[in-house]
Design a protein around this motif. Structure first.
Motif, PDB file in Angstrom:
ATOM      1  N   TYR A 580     -13.929 -10.950   9.144  1.00 18.36           N
ATOM      2  CA  TYR A 580     -13.157 -10.041   9.997  1.00 18.36           C
ATOM      3  C   TYR A 580     -11.880  -9.703   9.258  1.00 18.36           C
ATOM      4  CZ  TYR A 580     -16.220 -11.127  13.979  1.00 18.36           C
ATOM      5  OH  TYR A 580     -17.297 -11.257  14.820  1.00 18.36           O
ATOM      6  N   CYS A 583      -7.426  -8.659  10.798  1.00 17.22           N
ATOM      7  CA  CYS A 583      -7.443  -9.301  12.116  1.00 17.22           C
ATOM      8  C   CYS A 583      -6.508 -10.505  12.113  1.00 17.22           C
ATOM      9  CB  CYS A 583      -8.851  -9.749  12.490  1.00 17.22           C
ATOM     10  SG  CYS A 583      -9.983  -8.395  12.848  1.00 17.22           S
ATOM     11  N   ASP A 597      -7.879  -7.407  16.378  1.00 16.25           N
ATOM     12  CA  ASP A 597      -7.861  -6.476  15.252  1.00 16.25           C
ATOM     13  C   ASP A 597      -6.644  -5.566  15.336  1.00 16.25           C
ATOM     14  OD1 ASP A 597      -8.407  -4.414  17.061  1.00 16.25           O
ATOM     15  OD2 ASP A 597     -10.538  -4.307  16.552  1.00 16.25           O
TER      16      ASP A 597
END
Length: 659
Positions: A580, A583, A597
């Motif tokens: 990710y 984030c 995010d």
């Protein structure tokens, strides 16, 4: 000759007699003064000549500015104005018994517009594929006309004549990597249909013509070697082994004295088959050299007595000696090993190889130049690329009692150099062994070559009379009781806290703990996708774990050398890492993490363990207090500013020089 008679038997390359069979291959430094030789360049090569190497291939030198430039401060030989500096360099090398060839090159389609301020040129209008060795792809080059090709051939020959006038013993033509020499030989880079393309004979015409022109301009007694990629591996295709053998034979029959045997590889991106240099096995090019030598010598054509130069992490003396004894090659090149340790060959000759500073294969030496346009640098050799490359370690005028606190890279290097200067040195370490952050650096996969630093420093500290105290915690009273004249504080880092709810939960530990063997569950979330976080991820993926990395930035492992990073990214992708990007971790729960995010969307990730890898803080709480209580105080390495092995090594070395 010591234990290695084949290494230390003189040899001939054409008409040039070399004192032993070791070759320092061409390795760019980007240290010139806009193409001119300067003190840094001279000192760099003189130190290797002093160190016993037989033949020095002076770094890649441009025959055609600006189009042929690789980096802005590469050497240049396309004008007579460069001859005085080249003369100074050749004379300085010869003064210490080594021979020297000047490597001639044109970067071709590998040139960058920001450096040459023009469209790159090449044999064909085919962009260079993405090169993970370089970390960049390139724009479409302008295809050279036949008249332009002949002009470049003439520039090579003119540069060779300048090298001879400057006193060099020969030249080497660069036909590997991403440079123009290899571009002409590769069927994927060269798709011409005229006399310079379309068949192996035509694709080799460029360098065959150059060899002929150099011979006519410099004579037969001038040395001439081709550094050649005899094959290109990878999806892009290119030079086959059969073609590589043909090219080598063609160059030798055209008048070259030898071939430095290399391989090549082009891939859109690395995969699980690629191994970083930190785990390169010794002698990786020797087998290829042996095949090329045997095959090419059996091919028709008048070749005289050609030599074949092989290597690839071949500075292990037993390996190099056996390769020469078995006839796998005629000379051994020792590349990055000579960057890390200028006196490597002398250490071999005097049977004390274990005193030589090792190359750990980090590729910082190339990455700093090619990815960032900086001077060459080394993680282990603090002098390389620093100022004028002055390797002098002068005795201290006043001998002092020096106490070094912390046995990591910075502390060990500071202790080593301080003792070499004549100081009485004590190194104190709270753990039961030396190493510091090195313990974490060697723990991930493919880090075998870093492990050489442990015995190297242990040997150096013993040889130089450093008193090492392990399992000793140096608090202020203890330090003062030693009555030091100077204290070097090199205590590394301490873990940083993540100021979010749940940070103290049992589910949380650090990535470094996992690197040292802490057990984790089947699904692990790593908060922080820097170098440590990503290397921990690979270790856990290889253990069969499911791994998720959460990173605030848009890049993983951004501070890692481009080559090594690209391979690591290929491994992480191949092993199925979930990442990710951009984030932030907002909360750690009993069963996982909640991340957010950049648009503000929150996601919950359920896992068994959360590993924190957000960077460490300097371990410097006692520094202000100690600085006011001892005559001299220095805070160095990660305890001053967390950085790299190169920064720590440099801090230790230059701090010790100043005491």
């Amino acid at each position: 000759m010591g234990s290695y008679p084949h290494i230390f038997t003189p040899g001939r390359i054409g008409h040039v007699t070399v004192r032993n069979r070791t070759v320092m291959p061409s390795m760019g430094t980007n240290m010139s003064d806009h193409g001119f030789v300067n003190d840094a360049i001279v000192n760099h090569y003189v130190e290797r000549a002093k160190g016993g190497v037989g033949l020095i291939m002076v770094e890649v030198t441009c025959v055609d500015t600006p189009l042929g430039l690789n980096t802005l401060n590469m050497l240049v030989a396309d004008d007579d104005k460069y001859i005085p500096g080249l003369t100074r360099l050749a004379s300085a090398i010869h003064e210490h018994g080594a021979k020297c060839f000047l490597q001639l090159s044109h970067t071709g389609r590998g040139a960058r517009r920001k450096n040459i301020h023009a469209q790159p040129v090449g044999p064909s209008a085919v962009p260079m594929p993405f090169s993970f060795m370089m970390g960049f792809g390139n724009e479409e080059p302008k295809a050279l006309t036949t008249s332009e090709i002949r002009e470049i051939e003439d520039r090579y020959a003119a540069a060779a004549i300048r090298a001879k006038k400057a006193g060099f013993d020969g030249v080497e033509l660069h036909a590997c990597g991403y440079y123009m020499g290899q571009q002409f030989l590769s069927s994927t880079a060269n798709i011409r249909t005229d006399e310079y393309g379309g068949s192996p004979e035509n694709r080799s015409r460029f360098y065959s013509n150059i060899i002929g022109k150099i011979r006519r301009g410099c004579g037969r007694e001038f040395g001439l070697v081709v550094k050649q990629a005899v094959m290109e591996a990878g999806e892009q295709g290119g030079i086959t082994m059969e073609e590589g053998m043909y090219y080598a034979n063609r160059f030798l029959t055209a008048g070259a004295d030898g071939i430095e045997v290399m391989g090549g590889s082009w891939k859109p991106q690395p995969d699980l088959d690629d191994i970083p240099s930190t785990a390169d096995k010794p002698g990786r090019m020797l087998g290829l050299c042996s095949i090329v030598k045997k095959t090419v010598l059996s091919m028709p054509g008048e070749k005289g007595q050609p030599v074949f130069i092989g290597g690839g992490r071949t500075y292990l003396p037993e390996l190099a000696e056996q390769a020469l004894a078995d006839g796998q090659c005629d000379f051994i090149f020792m590349g990055h090993g000579l960057l890390a340790e200028p006196h490597l060959v002398n250490y071999l000759e005097h049977d004390c190889y274990d005193q030589a500073r090792p190359c750990i294969g980090c590729n910082l030496c190339a990455d700093d130049q090619l990815s960032h346009g900086r001077h060459i640098r080394c993680s282990c050799n603090a002098v390389l690329g620093n100022g004028d490359n002055d390797y002098s370690i002068r005795p201290a005028v006043v001998k002092k009692n020096v106490l070094v606190v912390g046995g990591g890279i910075a502390g060990m290097e500071a202790a080593r150099v301080s003792a070499m200067r004549g100081h009485q040195v004590t190194l104190v370490e709270m753990n039961d062994h030396l190493g510091g952050q090195l313990d974490y650096a060697v723990a991930p996969p493919y880090k075998d070559n870093l492990k050489q630093l442990y015995p190297y420093y242990e040997k150096q500290l013993k040889l130089n009379g450093v008193q090492v105290l392990l399992n000793t915690r140096a608090d202020v009273p203890w330090i003062l009781s030693r009555k030091p004249d100077a204290v070097i504080w090199a205590c590394g880092v301490r873990p940083a806290a993540l100021p979010i709810p749940g940070f103290e939960k049992p589910i949380v530990s650090t990535a470094k703990e996992a690197l040292l063997g802490k057990e984790t569950g089947s699904h692990v979330v790593i908060i922080g996708g820097g170098v440590v976080g990503c290397e921990t991820a690979e270790l856990l993926l290889l253990q069969g774990k499911k791994v998720t990395v959460v990173e605030m930035l848009d890049t993983l492992a951004g501070k890692m050398a481009a080559t090594t990073r690209s391979i690591l990214m290929g491994h992480l992708k191949g092993h199925g890492l979930t990442a990710y990007m951009e984030c932030t971790c907002r909360e750690i729960t009993d069963s996982g993490v909640i991340i957010e995010d950049k648009e503000g969307k929150k996601t919950e990730i359920v896992c068994d363990d959360v590993l924190i890898s957000i960077g460490d803080k300097p371990n410097n709480e006692l520094c202000d207090q100690l600085a006011s209580m001892v005559p001299e105080f220095y805070n160095i390495g990660d305890s001053q500013m967390p950085d790299s092995f190169a920064a720590s090594s440099s801090a230790g070395y230059y701090t010790a020089l100043g005491i």
